[in-house]
Each structure stands twice: as C-alpha cells, then as structure tokens.
Write an enzyme that holds these catalytic residues in place. Structure first.
Site, mmCIF file in Angstrom:
data_model
loop_
_atom_site.group_PDB
_atom_site.id
_atom_site.type_symbol
_atom_site.label_atom_id
_atom_site.label_comp_id
_atom_site.label_asym_id
_atom_site.label_seq_id
_atom_site.Cartn_x
_atom_site.Cartn_y
_atom_site.Cartn_z
ATOM 1 N N LEU A 79 0.832 -1.204 0.000
ATOM 2 C CA LEU A 79 0.000 0.000 0.000
ATOM 3 C C LEU A 79 0.866 1.253 0.000
ATOM 4 C CD1 LEU A 79 -3.134 0.412 0.039
ATOM 5 C CD2 LEU A 79 -2.849 1.149 2.397
ATOM 6 N N GLY A 80 1.669 1.384 -1.063
ATOM 7 C CA GLY A 80 2.407 2.622 -1.259
ATOM 8 C C GLY A 80 1.543 3.632 -1.992
ATOM 9 N N ILE A 98 0.972 4.078 -5.219
ATOM 10 C CA ILE A 98 0.130 3.512 -6.263
ATOM 11 C C ILE A 98 -0.921 2.593 -5.658
ATOM 12 C CG2 ILE A 98 0.121 1.957 -8.256
ATOM 13 C CD1 ILE A 98 2.911 3.153 -8.959
ATOM 14 N N ARG A 120 6.523 -4.637 -10.560
ATOM 15 C CA ARG A 120 7.695 -5.171 -11.232
ATOM 16 C C ARG A 120 7.472 -6.642 -11.535
ATOM 17 N NH1 ARG A 120 9.603 -1.126 -13.318
ATOM 18 N NH2 ARG A 120 11.107 0.210 -12.288
ATOM 19 N N ASP A 147 1.083 -6.164 -16.898
ATOM 20 C CA ASP A 147 1.719 -5.085 -17.643
ATOM 21 C C ASP A 147 3.232 -5.229 -17.661
ATOM 22 O OD1 ASP A 147 1.545 -2.614 -19.118
ATOM 23 O OD2 ASP A 147 2.301 -1.573 -17.343
ATOM 24 N N GLU A 202 11.171 -8.729 -20.662
ATOM 25 C CA GLU A 202 10.371 -7.996 -21.656
ATOM 26 C C GLU A 202 11.268 -7.149 -22.558
ATOM 27 O OE1 GLU A 202 9.016 -4.053 -19.192
ATOM 28 O OE2 GLU A 202 7.918 -5.890 -18.700
ATOM 29 N N HIS A 208 3.812 -3.002 -20.957
ATOM 30 C CA HIS A 208 4.433 -2.148 -19.938
ATOM 31 C C HIS A 208 4.089 -0.674 -20.202
ATOM 32 C CE1 HIS A 208 8.059 -1.906 -16.983
ATOM 33 N NE2 HIS A 208 7.138 -0.994 -16.699
#
Length: 315
Positions: A153-154, A156, A234, A258, A263, A281
C-alpha cells in the site's frame, strides 16, 4: 562554461530533448554499435547518467565512470540501479515518483475491468462476426462488491484502493505495518492470507531483492481458480513459472499483466493462454505523465549541477 557530460542509457521522448540538450552534452550509449567501447571512450568526462527504470545502472558501469556524480532515473523503480555501489561512492540517485501514480492506478483498475468483463474478447467477438453468427458473448464476472487485495500500500497501491472503493469493493492490504492514514481497509500482514480473501489481487510493490518472487506458488494457490492477479509493479515480484503453471492448469482463474521477465521478449507460454490479458508495460504511458517524468529528470540534473537540493532524491 562547458556543459556537464551525461551518459544517456535509453531513449527519451523527443519533447524531453531540447531542455536536456540546452543544459547538458548528452552521449547516447543506446545508439552505439559497441556500447562498452562508447562508454570507455568517454569515461573520464562523464559526470552523470540519465537512464530508465528498466535499464538502470549496474555496478560495472558505475565503477567504469570515475567522475560520476549523479544517476537520474526516468521512472519510479530503482531496483535496476546498484544503489550500494552508488552509495559507496557518494553518487546521488534520483527518480520520478508521484507524477505517474494516478495514471498507473487508473491503468490497473482498467486491467481489472477489462479482464473481469472480457472487453478484449468482446471486441474480437464483434469484429469476427461471431455476434451475428453465434449470438451473445459468454457471460463474464462482475467487479463491484468483490474482495480486492492490495499487495503493497504505497502511493500507487493506495490510489488503486481508492478507485476500487468506488466500486463498493471490500478492500484489504499488506504493508510493513497497519496504516492509520487510510480508511477502514483491512490490514492483512501475510500475502498468502491476503490472497485467500481476495477475488482480485493487485501487485503494487516496489521491486528489488526483498520482494522478488513474493507472489509465489502459495500466494497463487490461495488466490485460486476464480481469482484474478493484476500486476502493475515489477515482473520480479511474481514467480512467472508458478504463474504460468497455475494459469495453464486452471489453478488460477486469470491474470492481467503489464510487466514481464525479459520484456519485451516475454515467455511464449503466455501467448497461448486466453485467461491472461497482456499489456506492453504501458501503465504510466500517457503524454501528461511522460512529460512530467522528463521534467523531473531534467530538474534533478540541473539542481545537482547548480548545487541545489534535489527535487526527488533516492540517495
């Protein structure tokens, strides 16, 4: 007075370049046929690195630049930067937090909605003629009222939770400790327990060694055959082999991703699955956010070379 020499490790949008080039001499290593030789030829005069979150700056590169003073990251993640090597040399590191938070949260919720309601499949159903030939699209799954877990819960994660609250979702989260600055969301310390109570599990953790593979077989099994995993953090936070095994066997209901290991050359097993929504991404990929990120890279570099406090320091 000569412009400071900056090693640019990845491409930036064209709109960022005039301001950077007005203040710095940019050396575009990513355009060089032989990157190592390109860096060696300029090593003594390079005082800064302008990089991207997924590119970073490793110890070998940092050690190769004796006059390096600052590494400016275009992105939030710094797990690809060897922070220990930078810290040991007193090299400053900056990133671009805050400006992309809400766009990434928007995109995460869009992934949840698209995966749960089959938006991509519905579009294909219409375009292929299946609607006319076969009738209505198969029934999908609602979002409102479901249980959502926020793994980390940062900035974002909190924005994702706020958006999910608008869908009357039952919100729970993990963090280092319970947060007293959020609404009455449920704190669940253990990621496995969080997954077990969730219909949708968002991964919004920072990268790095501490979170590598935290979404492993036990978390995925707890989320279960009707659960949806959404990763806008990530790729390293998810055990991809375990995720693929669960998706292929039906042990996990679905995923919306995403980010991927290696990638853009993602594991081809993903391409054969119709239970996973794949994105390139692009969670922070709006013009508004990318322009703000570029300004922060510029402002951090300028502040450093003018001897002023850095706007967004990491170290």
């Amino acid at each position: 007075m000569p412009k400071p020499d900056i090693l640019q490790l990845g491409p930036y949008p064209a709109w960022d370049l005039p301001a950077l080039e007005a203040r710095f001499s940019l050396h575009r290593a990513f355009e060089a046929a032989d990157t190592a030789a390109f860096v060696r030829a300029r090593a003594d005069r390079l005082r800064g690195i302008a990089t991207r979150g997924e590119v970073g700056a490793g110890r070998a590169l940092i050690d190769a630049l004796p006059n390096l003073e600052i590494i400016a990251v275009y992105g939030v993640g710094t797990d690809a930067v060897d922070l220990d090597a930078a810290r040991a040399r007193g090299i400053r590191v900056t990133n671009t937090p805050g400006v992309l938070t809400k766009d990434v949260a928007d995109f995460g919720v869009a992934l949840m909605l698209a995966a749960a309601r089959g938006l991509v499949g519905g579009d294909a159903w219409v375009r292929s003629g299946a609607w006319a030939a076969r009738g209505l699209f198969p029934l999908q799954t609602r979002v409102h009222g479901k249980a959502v877990g926020i793994l980390g819960l940062g900035r974002i994660g909190a924005e994702v939770a706020r958006r999910c609250a608008a869908f009357d979702m039952d919100i729970a989260y993990t963090d280092l400790a319970p947060r007293d600055d959020v609404p009455d969301w449920t704190f669940v310390r253990d990621p496995v327990a969080l997954a077990a109570r969730s219909d949708v599990l968002f991964v919004t953790l920072t990268g790095g060694a501490a979170t590598r593979g935290i979404v492993g077989r036990r978390v995925i099994a707890a989320l279960g055959p009707r659960g949806l995993l959404v990763n806008i953090a990530r790729a390293s936070t998810v055990n991809e082999a375990a995720l693929l095994d669960a998706l292929e066997s039906g042990a996990l209901g679905g995923a919306a991703l995403d980010v991927f290991e290696g990638e853009p050359a993602l594991n081809p097993r993903f391409l054969a699955l119709d239970t996973v929504l794949l994105q390139p991404h692009q969670a922070s990929g709006t013009e508004e956010t990318r322009k703000a990120m570029g300004r922060l890279v510029h402002d951090n570099l300028v502040a450093h070379f003018e001897g002023r406090p850095l706007p967004t320091p990491v170290i």
